[in-house]
Design a protein around this motif. Structure first.
Motif, PDB file in Angstrom:
ATOM      1  N   PHE A   4      16.504   7.502  18.194  1.00 29.51           N
ATOM      2  CA  PHE A   4      16.411   7.532  19.627  1.00 29.51           C
ATOM      3  C   PHE A   4      17.344   8.692  20.102  1.00 29.51           C
ATOM      4  N   LYS A   5      17.157   9.119  21.089  1.00 26.89           N
ATOM      5  CA  LYS A   5      18.286  10.009  21.912  1.00 26.89           C
ATOM      6  C   LYS A   5      18.295   9.932  23.337  1.00 26.89           C
ATOM      7  N   VAL A   6      19.386   9.973  23.960  1.00 30.64           N
ATOM      8  CA  VAL A   6      19.398   9.658  25.422  1.00 30.64           C
ATOM      9  C   VAL A   6      20.536  10.719  25.808  1.00 30.64           C
ATOM     10  N   GLU A   7      20.367  11.582  26.956  1.00 23.50           N
ATOM     11  CA  GLU A   7      21.240  12.561  27.364  1.00 23.50           C
ATOM     12  C   GLU A   7      21.354  12.182  28.717  1.00 23.50           C
ATOM     13  N   VAL A   8      22.522  12.126  29.346  1.00 17.20           N
ATOM     14  CA  VAL A   8      22.912  11.879  30.840  1.00 17.20           C
ATOM     15  C   VAL A   8      23.943  12.946  31.162  1.00 17.20           C
ATOM     16  N   PRO A   9      23.449  13.638  32.169  1.00 16.71           N
ATOM     17  CA  PRO A   9      24.484  14.519  32.783  1.00 16.71           C
ATOM     18  C   PRO A   9      25.762  13.989  33.678  1.00 16.71           C
ATOM     19  N   GLU A  63      25.632   7.566  17.177  1.00 18.24           N
ATOM     20  CA  GLU A  63      26.535   8.416  17.596  1.00 18.24           C
ATOM     21  C   GLU A  63      26.537   8.624  19.112  1.00 18.24           C
ATOM     22  N   MET A  64      27.701   8.637  19.724  1.00 20.41           N
ATOM     23  CA  MET A  64      28.026   9.055  21.095  1.00 20.41           C
ATOM     24  C   MET A  64      28.951  10.454  21.042  1.00 20.41           C
ATOM     25  N   ASP A  65      28.349  11.275  21.771  1.00 14.99           N
ATOM     26  CA  ASP A  65      29.022  12.602  21.893  1.00 14.99           C
ATOM     27  C   ASP A  65      29.310  12.778  23.458  1.00 14.99           C
ATOM     28  N   VAL A  66      30.611  12.645  23.896  1.00 18.60           N
ATOM     29  CA  VAL A  66      30.894  12.923  25.207  1.00 18.60           C
ATOM     30  C   VAL A  66      31.097  14.533  25.360  1.00 18.60           C
ATOM     31  N   GLN A  67      30.419  15.228  26.088  1.00 20.60           N
ATOM     32  CA  GLN A  67      30.402  16.470  26.238  1.00 20.60           C
ATOM     33  C   GLN A  67      30.922  16.957  27.610  1.00 20.60           C
ATOM     34  N   PRO A  68      31.613  18.116  27.816  1.00 19.52           N
ATOM     35  CA  PRO A  68      31.955  18.479  29.146  1.00 19.52           C
ATOM     36  C   PRO A  68      31.133  18.082  30.304  1.00 19.52           C
ATOM     37  N   VAL A  73      23.759  10.094  23.297  1.00 21.80           N
ATOM     38  CA  VAL A  73      23.632   9.085  22.533  1.00 21.80           C
ATOM     39  C   VAL A  73      22.581   9.146  21.477  1.00 21.80           C
ATOM     40  N   SER A  74      22.570   9.030  20.183  1.00 24.17           N
ATOM     41  CA  SER A  74      21.490   9.076  19.420  1.00 24.17           C
ATOM     42  C   SER A  74      21.708   8.024  18.352  1.00 24.17           C
ATOM     43  N   GLY A  75      20.813   7.865  17.532  1.00 21.42           N
ATOM     44  CA  GLY A  75      20.914   6.961  16.517  1.00 21.42           C
ATOM     45  C   GLY A  75      19.741   6.541  15.932  1.00 21.42           C
ATOM     46  N   ASP A  76      19.819   5.868  14.836  1.00 23.56           N
ATOM     47  CA  ASP A  76      18.461   5.047  14.018  1.00 23.56           C
ATOM     48  C   ASP A  76      18.073   3.942  14.583  1.00 23.56           C
ATOM     49  N   LEU A  77      16.816   3.751  14.444  1.00 28.25           N
ATOM     50  CA  LEU A  77      16.457   2.238  14.919  1.00 28.25           C
ATOM     51  C   LEU A  77      15.745   1.603  13.695  1.00 28.25           C
ATOM     52  N   PRO A  78      15.605   0.474  13.216  1.00 27.65           N
ATOM     53  CA  PRO A  78      14.822  -0.166  12.339  1.00 27.65           C
ATOM     54  C   PRO A  78      13.551  -0.136  12.862  1.00 27.65           C
ATOM     55  N   PHE A  79      12.342   0.065  11.863  1.00 28.32           N
ATOM     56  CA  PHE A  79      11.116  -0.155  12.328  1.00 28.32           C
ATOM     57  C   PHE A  79      10.893  -1.275  13.110  1.00 28.32           C
ATOM     58  N   ALA A  80      11.349  -2.331  12.825  1.00 24.45           N
ATOM     59  CA  ALA A  80      10.935  -3.538  13.655  1.00 24.45           C
ATOM     60  C   ALA A  80      11.430  -3.521  15.385  1.00 24.45           C
ATOM     61  N   ARG A  87      12.567   0.827  25.865  1.00 21.48           N
ATOM     62  CA  ARG A  87      13.646  -0.064  26.742  1.00 21.48           C
ATOM     63  C   ARG A  87      15.066   0.223  26.360  1.00 21.48           C
ATOM     64  N   ILE A  88      15.078   0.329  25.145  1.00 24.58           N
ATOM     65  CA  ILE A  88      16.551   0.596  24.660  1.00 24.58           C
ATOM     66  C   ILE A  88      17.066   1.736  25.164  1.00 24.58           C
ATOM     67  N   GLU A  89      16.258   3.007  25.223  1.00 27.16           N
ATOM     68  CA  GLU A  89      16.531   4.412  25.750  1.00 27.16           C
ATOM     69  C   GLU A  89      16.781   4.070  27.214  1.00 27.16           C
ATOM     70  N   SER A  90      16.114   3.408  27.998  1.00 31.46           N
ATOM     71  CA  SER A  90      16.346   3.477  29.434  1.00 31.46           C
ATOM     72  C   SER A  90      17.149   2.559  29.753  1.00 31.46           C
ATOM     73  N   SER A  91      17.616   1.505  29.125  1.00 30.18           N
ATOM     74  CA  SER A  91      18.830   0.661  29.065  1.00 30.18           C
ATOM     75  C   SER A  91      19.999   1.568  28.964  1.00 30.18           C
ATOM     76  N   ILE A  92      20.202   2.380  27.885  1.00 31.42           N
ATOM     77  CA  ILE A  92      21.304   3.143  27.729  1.00 31.42           C
ATOM     78  C   ILE A  92      21.741   4.181  28.789  1.00 31.42           C
ATOM     79  N   LYS A  93      20.296   4.797  29.287  1.00 30.87           N
ATOM     80  CA  LYS A  93      20.532   5.825  29.986  1.00 30.87           C
ATOM     81  C   LYS A  93      20.916   5.327  31.665  1.00 30.87           C
ATOM     82  N   GLU A  94      20.499   4.296  31.863  1.00 35.20           N
ATOM     83  CA  GLU A  94      20.990   3.428  33.371  1.00 35.20           C
ATOM     84  C   GLU A  94      22.451   3.298  33.331  1.00 35.20           C
ATOM     85  N   GLU A  95      22.893   2.527  32.159  1.00 37.54           N
ATOM     86  CA  GLU A  95      24.205   2.063  32.190  1.00 37.54           C
ATOM     87  C   GLU A  95      25.215   3.168  32.070  1.00 37.54           C
TER      88      GLU A  95
END
Length: 104
Positions: A4-9, A63-68, A73-80, A87-95
């Protein structure tokens, strides 16, 4: 393993964004106490964090990379957990968006 990968400006600059993200992580740790186990976070550089935790018997790593100008936020998800990827990506993005857009 699928990912998964989420980027929030943000307009805050790297230092202020990192400070806010660290505060958010402490807040979330308390909020999800009991649902999340074995939470580990290691800031490998001042603004890059490696993380892992277990929830519902599944291990999530990433990994979470705080850029200027953004936080990535990117990472691995188990197949399950793939059914919940959106839902995971939208929750991360919203928070993150809420945390990074609030006035100082």
């Amino acid at each position: 393993m699928p990912g998964f990968k989420v980027e929030v400006p943000h307009p805050l600059g790297q230092e202020e964004a990192a400070s806010r993200v660290k505060s958010l992580l402490e807040h979330l740790r308390g909020r999800f106490d009991g649902q999340v186990k074995d939470m580990q976070q290691t800031w490998t550089e001042e603004d890059v964090m490696q993380f892992s935790f277990k929830t519902a018997g599944l291990t999530i790593k990433g990994e979470m990379d705080v850029q200027p100008n953004s936080v990535v936020v990117s990472g691995d998800l188990p197949f399950a957990a793939m059914l919940f990827k959106g839902r995971i990506e939208s929750s991360i993005k919203e928070e993150l968006a809420k945390c990074l857009s609030e006035p100082a």
